[in-house]
Design an enzyme around this catalytic site. Sequence first.
Site, PDB file in Angstrom:
ATOM      1  N   GLY A   1       0.769  -1.061  -0.079  1.00 45.03           N
ATOM      2  CA  GLY A   1       0.064   0.126  -0.034  1.00 45.03           C
ATOM      3  C   GLY A   1       0.990   1.525   0.229  1.00 45.03           C
ATOM      4  O   GLY A   1       1.131   1.786  -0.992  1.00 45.03           O
ATOM      5  N   CYS A   2       0.872   1.828   1.226  1.00 44.37           N
ATOM      6  CA  CYS A   2       1.827   3.253   1.225  1.00 44.37           C
ATOM      7  C   CYS A   2       2.990   3.118   1.084  1.00 44.37           C
ATOM      8  O   CYS A   2       3.695   3.921   0.304  1.00 44.37           O
ATOM      9  CB  CYS A   2       1.530   3.786   2.677  1.00 44.37           C
ATOM     10  N   VAL A   3       4.058   2.074   1.298  1.00 41.23           N
ATOM     11  CA  VAL A   3       5.412   1.969   0.740  1.00 41.23           C
ATOM     12  C   VAL A   3       5.403   1.988  -0.836  1.00 41.23           C
ATOM     13  O   VAL A   3       6.270   2.635  -1.264  1.00 41.23           O
ATOM     14  CB  VAL A   3       5.929   0.747   1.621  1.00 41.23           C
TER      15      VAL A   3
END
Length: 203
Positions: free
Chosen positions: A146-148
């Site tokens: 996701g955010c990585v």
Amino acid sequence: MTGPHGSAFSGRVGWGERPALVVVDLVRAYTEPDGPFALPEPGPAVAATAQLAEAARSGGHPVVWTVVRYAPDLADAGLFARKVPALTAFAEDAEGGWGELALKPGPGELVLVKQYASAFAGTSLAATLHARGVDTVVVTGVSTSGCVRATATDALTHGFRPQVVHQACADRTRELHEQNLRDLDAKYADVVDLTEAVEHLGG
């Protein structure tokens, strides 16, 4: 973990001269066992990130921490909160303190508030890093898929050399973690070992 050197498809962006460490959303919601986004094995990623932060400090390189925070009525969450209702845990008036960082930032280190997956989306991160002469972004945190992933992909878009440290990231399953690292390494970033990243940051 290294990419397919010599492949006609995938190359390496490599390290520049001035790296920064960007720790993505390493907050209690993911690292605590009863958190709304609790991960099965967050401990190794937290420990690896702590090691990288110390290396960056010793090397005189910037360390940036990101957190997700929304207005009490989620007015700034858009459709993201509809897609992922558990994001209400990050509203300003939410109970539990789930948005608190699992590690303590050092003096003067930037804590960047974001509303979406990428640390670059709608934030001042790119401008801040460019102003400091940064050319390489070392990405750690959660979640890998996701955010990585979004942060590493946007780092490349903004002209930085993304280096994703595989021991310093975590996800809902080991398979999801590994699959996304392979895809990132093939197309958008260099996935690197903790030892390599510590050497570059601390040197």
